[in-house]
Design a protein around this motif. Structure first.
Motif, PDB file in Angstrom:
ATOM      1  N   LEU A  17      14.704 -28.527  63.306  1.00  0.00           N
ATOM      2  CA  LEU A  17      14.046 -28.070  64.043  1.00  0.00           C
ATOM      3  C   LEU A  17      12.341 -27.980  63.906  1.00  0.00           C
ATOM      4  N   ARG A  18      11.031 -28.349  64.003  1.00  0.00           N
ATOM      5  CA  ARG A  18       9.855 -27.007  63.320  1.00  0.00           C
ATOM      6  C   ARG A  18       8.918 -27.248  65.334  1.00  0.00           C
ATOM      7  N   TRP A  19       9.239 -28.249  65.891  1.00  0.00           N
ATOM      8  CA  TRP A  19       8.302 -28.960  67.150  1.00  0.00           C
ATOM      9  C   TRP A  19       9.105 -29.213  67.881  1.00  0.00           C
ATOM     10  N   HIS A  20      10.000 -28.522  69.101  1.00  0.00           N
ATOM     11  CA  HIS A  20      10.092 -28.737  70.625  1.00  0.00           C
ATOM     12  C   HIS A  20       9.982 -28.792  71.509  1.00  0.00           C
ATOM     13  N   ARG A  21       9.467 -29.513  72.672  1.00  0.00           N
ATOM     14  CA  ARG A  21       8.842 -29.384  74.160  1.00  0.00           C
ATOM     15  C   ARG A  21      10.256 -30.014  74.826  1.00  0.00           C
ATOM     16  N   ALA A  22      10.287 -28.313  75.758  1.00  0.00           N
ATOM     17  CA  ALA A  22      11.488 -29.085  76.854  1.00  0.00           C
ATOM     18  C   ALA A  22      11.437 -29.896  77.790  1.00  0.00           C
ATOM     19  N   GLY A  23      10.492 -30.120  78.136  1.00  0.00           N
ATOM     20  CA  GLY A  23       9.765 -30.775  79.618  1.00  0.00           C
ATOM     21  C   GLY A  23       9.397 -29.818  79.723  1.00  0.00           C
ATOM     22  N   PHE A  24       9.218 -30.022  81.435  1.00  0.00           N
ATOM     23  CA  PHE A  24       8.333 -29.299  82.792  1.00  0.00           C
ATOM     24  C   PHE A  24       9.554 -29.959  84.217  1.00  0.00           C
ATOM     25  N   HIS A  25      10.064 -28.228  84.342  1.00  0.00           N
ATOM     26  CA  HIS A  25      11.275 -28.915  85.243  1.00  0.00           C
ATOM     27  C   HIS A  25      10.444 -28.273  86.403  1.00  0.00           C
ATOM     28  N   ARG A  26      10.411 -28.916  87.118  1.00  0.00           N
ATOM     29  CA  ARG A  26      10.218 -29.525  88.886  1.00  0.00           C
ATOM     30  C   ARG A  26       9.764 -28.358  89.874  1.00  0.00           C
ATOM     31  N   SER A  27      11.371 -28.202  90.331  1.00  0.00           N
ATOM     32  CA  SER A  27      11.931 -27.510  91.508  1.00  0.00           C
ATOM     33  C   SER A  27      12.349 -25.672  91.607  1.00  0.00           C
ATOM     34  N   ALA A  28      10.726 -25.171  90.401  1.00  0.00           N
ATOM     35  CA  ALA A  28      10.671 -23.620  90.384  1.00  0.00           C
ATOM     36  C   ALA A  28      11.848 -23.132  90.576  1.00  0.00           C
ATOM     37  N   GLU A  29      12.591 -23.689  89.826  1.00  0.00           N
ATOM     38  CA  GLU A  29      14.291 -23.168  89.134  1.00  0.00           C
ATOM     39  C   GLU A  29      14.516 -22.897  87.234  1.00  0.00           C
ATOM     40  N   GLY A  30      15.537 -23.883  87.156  1.00  0.00           N
ATOM     41  CA  GLY A  30      15.019 -23.962  85.660  1.00  0.00           C
ATOM     42  C   GLY A  30      16.522 -22.698  85.172  1.00  0.00           C
ATOM     43  N   PHE A  31      15.770 -22.212  83.597  1.00  0.00           N
ATOM     44  CA  PHE A  31      17.018 -22.314  83.450  1.00  0.00           C
ATOM     45  C   PHE A  31      16.839 -20.294  82.997  1.00  0.00           C
ATOM     46  N   GLY A  32      16.085 -20.231  83.266  1.00  0.00           N
ATOM     47  CA  GLY A  32      15.090 -18.594  83.603  1.00  0.00           C
ATOM     48  C   GLY A  32      15.368 -17.717  82.272  1.00  0.00           C
ATOM     49  N   ARG A  33      14.842 -16.310  82.864  1.00  0.00           N
ATOM     50  CA  ARG A  33      15.682 -15.596  81.880  1.00  0.00           C
ATOM     51  C   ARG A  33      16.387 -15.711  80.735  1.00  0.00           C
ATOM     52  N   ARG A  34      17.673 -15.982  81.041  1.00  0.00           N
ATOM     53  CA  ARG A  34      19.241 -16.192  80.674  1.00  0.00           C
ATOM     54  C   ARG A  34      18.852 -16.277  79.859  1.00  0.00           C
ATOM     55  N   GLY A  35      18.003 -18.110  79.862  1.00  0.00           N
ATOM     56  CA  GLY A  35      17.700 -19.047  78.974  1.00  0.00           C
ATOM     57  C   GLY A  35      17.064 -18.862  77.744  1.00  0.00           C
TER      58      GLY A  35
END
Length: 204
Positions: free
Chosen positions: A75-93
């Motif tokens: 991969l050269r180009w990646h957009r990982a989407g836009f999380h809507r819930s103020a959560e997501g994978f955070g610092r660990r991600g």
């Protein structure tokens, strides 16, 4: 999809990018879809993977599934989407992405609304595996001036040597934005954003 992927890709030898759109509106990418993606060897060699702003990774487990996909090393180009819930994978991600050797060819990365915070953004800039990254977009990740100053100092010391753009704005290409997501807006002063841009522009 997976059983037909090899035949489809064989008929499209110049295909290098896949956009994973979904007609049901914004939402997390289902685990089953990620499992299929991770098991599809025919996608090895892909240069672009766009989850679009309206399909996003739900959590750290979803990220791990994606990072195991055979297409990631190319991969050269990646957009990982836009999380809507103020959560997501955070610092660990962010730390997991920063350490992932499979992402060594990335030039463009967008991570929106994944609650990275300052420590998550710092982890990305400290990465040695993302040495070819040229553009990094981190909208709606709860970044403030204090964290941005730390990022600025890291860039001044030569972090991510290929980087030419660090976008800390809140711009996301979607009409669907929730109150929860807006609570994670970056609040970085224009002066700091300009200072970051100047450092990167000085790299030539």
């Amino acid at each position: 999809f997976v059983p037909q992927a090899k035949d489809v890709l064989a008929s499209l030898p110049l295909l290098r990018e896949i956009v994973l759109e979904h007609g049901a509106g914004p939402g997390p990418l289902p685990s089953k879809h990620l499992e299929l993606l991770a098991s599809c060897d025919a996608l090895a060699g892909l240069h672009g993977l766009d989850l679009t702003p309206d399909r996003y990774l739900r959590d750290l487990e979803s990220l791990e599934l994606l990072l195991s996909a055979p297409c990631m090393p190319s991969l050269r180009w990646h957009r990982a989407g836009f999380h809507r819930s103020a959560e997501g994978f955070g610092r660990r991600g962010a730390e997991r992405i920063a350490a992932c050797a499979a992402l060594g060819e990335l030039r463009y990365l967008e991570i929106a609304g994944q609650s990275l915070g300052a420590r998550g953004a710092e982890a990305l800039l400290a990465s040695t595996t993302l040495a070819k990254l040229e553009r990094l977009r981190l909208p709606l990740n709860n970044l403030r001036d204090g964290g941005a100053r730390t990022l600025l100092r890291a860039l001044e010391r030569g972090a991510l040597p290929a980087l030419r753009e660090l976008d800390l704005s809140n711009t996301v290409a979607t009409d669907f934005v929730t109150k929860a997501a807006l609570s994670e807006q970056n609040r970085v002063s224009e002066e700091l954003q300009a200072a970051i841009a100047a450092v990167l522009a000085g790299r030539g």
